[in-house]
Scaffold this motif. Structure first.
Motif, PDB file in Angstrom:
ATOM      1  N   PRO A  13       0.820  -1.227   0.000  1.00 36.00           N
ATOM      2  CA  PRO A  13       0.000   0.000   0.000  1.00 36.00           C
ATOM      3  C   PRO A  13       0.845   1.265   0.000  1.00 36.00           C
ATOM      4  CG  PRO A  13      -0.628  -1.502   1.788  1.00 36.00           C
ATOM      5  CD  PRO A  13       0.657  -2.015   1.233  1.00 36.00           C
ATOM      6  N   THR A  14       2.151   1.167   0.261  1.00 38.50           N
ATOM      7  CA  THR A  14       3.004   2.361   0.241  1.00 38.50           C
ATOM      8  C   THR A  14       3.711   2.532  -1.105  1.00 38.50           C
ATOM      9  OG1 THR A  14       5.142   1.450   1.016  1.00 38.50           O
ATOM     10  CG2 THR A  14       3.464   1.890   2.695  1.00 38.50           C
ATOM     11  N   GLY A  15       3.400   1.654  -2.054  1.00 41.01           N
ATOM     12  CA  GLY A  15       3.955   1.774  -3.406  1.00 41.01           C
ATOM     13  C   GLY A  15       2.876   2.223  -4.380  1.00 41.01           C
ATOM     14  N   VAL A  16       3.084   1.923  -5.656  1.00 37.24           N
ATOM     15  CA  VAL A  16       2.139   2.399  -6.684  1.00 37.24           C
ATOM     16  C   VAL A  16       0.907   1.495  -6.852  1.00 37.24           C
ATOM     17  CG1 VAL A  16       3.855   3.684  -8.027  1.00 37.24           C
ATOM     18  CG2 VAL A  16       3.430   1.258  -8.570  1.00 37.24           C
ATOM     19  N   GLY A  17       0.866   0.386  -6.116  1.00 42.36           N
ATOM     20  CA  GLY A  17      -0.220  -0.590  -6.288  1.00 42.36           C
ATOM     21  C   GLY A  17      -1.617   0.014  -6.303  1.00 42.36           C
ATOM     22  N   PRO A  18      -2.031   0.728  -5.219  1.00 43.49           N
ATOM     23  CA  PRO A  18      -3.413   1.239  -5.203  1.00 43.49           C
ATOM     24  C   PRO A  18      -3.723   2.165  -6.380  1.00 43.49           C
ATOM     25  CG  PRO A  18      -2.428   1.337  -3.015  1.00 43.49           C
ATOM     26  CD  PRO A  18      -1.319   0.939  -3.945  1.00 43.49           C
ATOM     27  N   GLU A  19      -2.780   3.012  -6.757  1.00 40.96           N
ATOM     28  CA  GLU A  19      -3.101   3.957  -7.851  1.00 40.96           C
ATOM     29  C   GLU A  19      -3.159   3.279  -9.211  1.00 40.96           C
ATOM     30  OE1 GLU A  19       0.418   6.920  -8.334  1.00 40.96           O
ATOM     31  OE2 GLU A  19       0.666   6.074  -6.354  1.00 40.96           O
ATOM     32  N   ILE A  20      -2.304   2.262  -9.435  1.00 41.28           N
ATOM     33  CA  ILE A  20      -2.423   1.586 -10.751  1.00 41.28           C
ATOM     34  C   ILE A  20      -3.674   0.710 -10.788  1.00 41.28           C
ATOM     35  CG2 ILE A  20       0.001   1.737 -11.480  1.00 41.28           C
ATOM     36  CD1 ILE A  20       0.332  -1.223 -10.604  1.00 41.28           C
ATOM     37  N   ILE A  21      -4.077   0.185  -9.642  1.00 41.79           N
ATOM     38  CA  ILE A  21      -5.342  -0.577  -9.623  1.00 41.79           C
ATOM     39  C   ILE A  21      -6.496   0.375  -9.963  1.00 41.79           C
ATOM     40  CG2 ILE A  21      -6.986  -1.829  -8.159  1.00 41.79           C
ATOM     41  CD1 ILE A  21      -4.556  -2.994  -6.643  1.00 41.79           C
ATOM     42  N   ALA A  22      -6.496   1.558  -9.324  1.00 38.41           N
ATOM     43  CA  ALA A  22      -7.582   2.525  -9.596  1.00 38.41           C
ATOM     44  C   ALA A  22      -7.610   2.882 -11.079  1.00 38.41           C
ATOM     45  CB  ALA A  22      -7.389   3.768  -8.736  1.00 38.41           C
ATOM     46  N   ARG A  42      -8.760  -0.054   2.916  1.00 42.07           N
ATOM     47  CA  ARG A  42      -9.667   0.998   2.421  1.00 42.07           C
ATOM     48  C   ARG A  42      -8.969   2.358   2.328  1.00 42.07           C
ATOM     49  NH1 ARG A  42     -15.406   1.467   1.638  1.00 42.07           N
ATOM     50  NH2 ARG A  42     -15.749   3.669   1.303  1.00 42.07           N
ATOM     51  N   LYS A  43      -8.247   2.711   3.392  1.00 41.06           N
ATOM     52  CA  LYS A  43      -7.588   4.041   3.359  1.00 41.06           C
ATOM     53  C   LYS A  43      -6.605   4.125   2.178  1.00 41.06           C
ATOM     54  CE  LYS A  43      -6.109   4.626   7.786  1.00 41.06           C
ATOM     55  NZ  LYS A  43      -6.834   3.741   8.632  1.00 41.06           N
ATOM     56  N   ALA A  44      -5.846   3.056   1.990  1.00 38.63           N
ATOM     57  CA  ALA A  44      -4.853   3.068   0.904  1.00 38.63           C
ATOM     58  C   ALA A  44      -5.548   3.123  -0.454  1.00 38.63           C
ATOM     59  CB  ALA A  44      -3.977   1.828   0.992  1.00 38.63           C
ATOM     60  N   MET A  45      -6.659   2.436  -0.571  1.00 40.99           N
ATOM     61  CA  MET A  45      -7.359   2.399  -1.861  1.00 40.99           C
ATOM     62  C   MET A  45      -8.035   3.748  -2.141  1.00 40.99           C
ATOM     63  SD  MET A  45      -7.436   0.223  -4.260  1.00 40.99           S
ATOM     64  CE  MET A  45      -7.917   0.917  -5.823  1.00 40.99           C
ATOM     65  N   GLU A  46      -8.588   4.373  -1.074  1.00 42.04           N
ATOM     66  CA  GLU A  46      -9.199   5.708  -1.266  1.00 42.04           C
ATOM     67  C   GLU A  46      -8.143   6.695  -1.747  1.00 42.04           C
ATOM     68  OE1 GLU A  46     -10.968   6.319   2.549  1.00 42.04           O
ATOM     69  OE2 GLU A  46     -12.973   5.712   1.848  1.00 42.04           O
ATOM     70  N   ARG A  47      -6.961   6.595  -1.131  1.00 40.87           N
ATOM     71  CA  ARG A  47      -5.857   7.483  -1.521  1.00 40.87           C
ATOM     72  C   ARG A  47      -5.427   7.201  -2.966  1.00 40.87           C
ATOM     73  NH1 ARG A  47      -0.355   7.353   2.037  1.00 40.87           N
ATOM     74  NH2 ARG A  47      -0.095   5.364   0.990  1.00 40.87           N
ATOM     75  N   GLY A  48      -5.368   5.916  -3.317  1.00 42.26           N
ATOM     76  CA  GLY A  48      -4.970   5.553  -4.683  1.00 42.26           C
ATOM     77  C   GLY A  48      -5.946   6.090  -5.717  1.00 42.26           C
ATOM     78  N   ILE A  49      -7.231   6.027  -5.409  1.00 39.28           N
ATOM     79  CA  ILE A  49      -8.262   6.529  -6.342  1.00 39.28           C
ATOM     80  C   ILE A  49      -8.102   8.043  -6.523  1.00 39.28           C
ATOM     81  CG2 ILE A  49     -10.747   6.945  -6.586  1.00 39.28           C
ATOM     82  CD1 ILE A  49     -11.168   4.143  -5.287  1.00 39.28           C
ATOM     83  N   ALA A  50      -7.871   8.733  -5.404  1.00 40.43           N
ATOM     84  CA  ALA A  50      -7.719  10.197  -5.478  1.00 40.43           C
ATOM     85  C   ALA A  50      -6.482  10.561  -6.291  1.00 40.43           C
ATOM     86  CB  ALA A  50      -7.626  10.775  -4.065  1.00 40.43           C
ATOM     87  N   ARG A  57     -15.991   5.006  -6.864  1.00 38.88           N
ATOM     88  CA  ARG A  57     -16.503   4.948  -5.488  1.00 38.88           C
ATOM     89  C   ARG A  57     -16.168   3.568  -4.929  1.00 38.88           C
ATOM     90  NH1 ARG A  57     -21.482   3.786  -3.675  1.00 38.88           N
ATOM     91  NH2 ARG A  57     -22.332   3.570  -5.784  1.00 38.88           N
ATOM     92  N   LEU A  58     -15.702   3.559  -3.665  1.00 37.68           N
ATOM     93  CA  LEU A  58     -15.358   2.278  -3.050  1.00 37.68           C
ATOM     94  C   LEU A  58     -16.557   1.722  -2.304  1.00 37.68           C
ATOM     95  CD1 LEU A  58     -11.948   2.473  -1.135  1.00 37.68           C
ATOM     96  CD2 LEU A  58     -12.589   0.894  -2.957  1.00 37.68           C
ATOM     97  N   GLY A  72     -18.636   2.509 -12.115  1.00 41.06           N
ATOM     98  CA  GLY A  72     -17.867   3.443 -11.288  1.00 41.06           C
ATOM     99  C   GLY A  72     -17.640   2.985  -9.861  1.00 41.06           C
ATOM    100  N   VAL A  73     -18.019   1.742  -9.538  1.00 41.54           N
ATOM    101  CA  VAL A  73     -17.833   1.258  -8.158  1.00 41.54           C
ATOM    102  C   VAL A  73     -16.703   0.235  -8.125  1.00 41.54           C
ATOM    103  CG1 VAL A  73     -18.880  -0.034  -6.255  1.00 41.54           C
ATOM    104  CG2 VAL A  73     -20.211   1.693  -7.476  1.00 41.54           C
ATOM    105  N   VAL A  74     -15.811   0.420  -7.153  1.00 44.81           N
ATOM    106  CA  VAL A  74     -14.749  -0.562  -6.915  1.00 44.81           C
ATOM    107  C   VAL A  74     -15.159  -1.377  -5.690  1.00 44.81           C
ATOM    108  CG1 VAL A  74     -12.335  -0.841  -6.203  1.00 44.81           C
ATOM    109  CG2 VAL A  74     -12.955   0.922  -7.879  1.00 44.81           C
ATOM    110  N   TYR A  75     -15.244  -2.690  -5.855  1.00 44.65           N
ATOM    111  CA  TYR A  75     -15.649  -3.560  -4.744  1.00 44.65           C
ATOM    112  C   TYR A  75     -14.407  -4.027  -4.001  1.00 44.65           C
ATOM    113  CZ  TYR A  75     -20.122  -3.251  -7.015  1.00 44.65           C
ATOM    114  OH  TYR A  75     -21.273  -2.753  -7.554  1.00 44.65           O
TER     115      TYR A  75
END
Ligand SMILES: NC(=O)C1=CN([C@@H]2O[C@H](COP(=O)(O)OP(=O)(O)OC[C@H]3O[C@@H](n4cnc5c(N)ncnc54)[C@H](O)[C@@H]3O)[C@@H](O)[C@H]2O)C=CC1
Ligand SMILES: NCC(=O)COP(=O)(O)O
Length: 338
Positions: A13-22, A42-50, A57-58, A72-75
């Motif tokens: 979660p401290t790398g590029v994973g969440p943002e490339i997933i988004a 959740r926090k890491a994924m919200e940050r990645g989406i932003a 939306r998560l 538009g929803v990420v499960y």
């Protein structure tokens, strides 16, 4: 047709994973071929989406995404609740390392039980995984253990080149001792079997030499003649379309122009340097030999880019798309349509 569910592990979660997933999940090319289920924080994924600048939306789920996912929803299956300190970019803690491990183990269990069709993984830090108490060199070896698989192969694949590794995460000094007849033969056979199963009917496989000029008749090493050549001959005897050992300095040129479907390489950088030269953006790491389907990005945590929004998501898109394609092949085979 109901699309296959692909479990996507968030990686570090401290790398590029969440943002490339988004970024990948915002692509219609991904949403139309599968039902993604993210396993992570959740926090890491919200940050990645932003950071990725996506209007997504998560929605937390305890089981699976719905048959008809909402646009538009990420499960997300929330498997960790990391603190701000655990989420500092480029500084994974032991808790972060343990969280990465749990995402992978949960995905593997969901695949093994048939609850999801495949898993696609975002990059982890192997060092953090180990600091978190889980002593594996990478996903590949962990998944082999979780699935009870003795013969497994790391393949990196792009449209022009596919490389399969005899040795994976090993110190270079250890490689000559690890290149055995059995290991070379098993790598060729697993590559042949799974490429035939998922990608092509009968792949043509080239096998690299370990030493320059195939050892130059023993002047630069004996492994090519004494180990690799007999292993290739045995693979051919068992029906595989294989050739080698061939000098690695020229082989990739021929493979990239289409003469071979896959190149079996003796060690990590022998295969990954040409692969990344051609396919840095869109290469896929796929683990062959497992009873489950697992694909991954071809790159690492890219701490220098994490949080900037600049990371390219093409490899993540390709990894999820390949997992979906493989899952569909498997579904057709299971119902006897192939
Ligand atoms: N599948 C996995 O889980 C993998 C994990 N790793 C891990 O990643 C960590 C960092 O490894 P490195 O050798 O530094 O490799 P890396 O791939 O993280 O970074 C190498 C260079 O490529 C760039 N890069 C990587 N991904 C990119 C992307 N999506 N878009 C644009 N540029 C990108 C980085 O900015 C950096 O300049 C290590 O802990 C390693 O174990 C490395 C490879 C695969
Ligand atoms: N360089 C490829 C790599 O390190 C991927 O390892 P894994 O985590 O997929 O086993």
């Amino acid at each position: 047709m109901v699309q296959p569910i692909i479990a996507i592990t968030m990686g570090d979660p401290t790398g590029v994973g969440p943002e490339i997933i988004a970024k990948a999940l915002a692509e219609p090319a991904v949403q139309t071929v599968c039902r993604p289920l993210v396993l992570g924080d959740r926090k890491a994924m919200e940050r990645g989406i932003a950071i990725a600048g996506q209007y997504l939306r998560l929605e937390n789920v305890t089981e699976l995404p719905p048959e008809t996912p909402k646009p538009g929803v990420v499960y997300l299956r929330e498997l960790s609740n990391l603190t701000e300190a655990d989420l500092a970019y480029g500084n994974p803690t032991a808790a972060t390392g343990d969280a990465m491990y749990r995402y992978i183990v949960t995905a593997a269990k969901l695949c093994l039980s048939g609850t999801v069709a495949a898993m696609a993984t975002a990059p982890i830090s192997k060092e953090a995984l180990n600091r978190g108490g889980h002593h594996y060199p990478g996903h590949t070896e962990l998944l082999a253990e979780l699935t009870g698989t003795a013969e497994f192969v790391m393949m990196l694949a792009g449209s022009r080149l596919r490389v399969a590794l005899v040795t994976i995460h090993e110190a270079l000094a250890e490689v000559p001792n690890l290149v055995t007849f059995e290991k070379v033969l098993a790598t060729i056979k697993v590559t042949d079997r799974d490429m035939a199963r998922y990608f092509k009917k009968r792949p043509r496989i080239a096998v690299t030499a370990l030493n320059p000029h195939c050892g130059e008749a023993g002047l630069f090493g004996s492994e090519d003649e004494q180990i690799i050549r007999p292993a290739v001959a045995e693979a051919c005897r068992q029906g595989v379309d294989a050739v080698g050992p061939l000098s690695a300095d020229t082989l990739f040129y021929y493979a990239a122009r289409g003469d071979y479907d896959a190149v079996v390489c003796m060690y990590h950088d022998q295969g990954l340097i040409p692969l990344k030269l051609l396919h840095f953006d869109d290469g896929v790491n796929v683990t062959l030999g497992l009873p489950i389907i697992r694909t991954s990005v071809d790159h690492g945590t890219a701490y220098d880019l994490a949080g900037t929004g600049l990371a390219n998501a093409a490899s993540m898109v390709a990894a999820i798309s390949m997992a979906a394609d493989m899952a569909k092949v498997r579904m057709r085979q299971e119902i006897g349509h192939e």
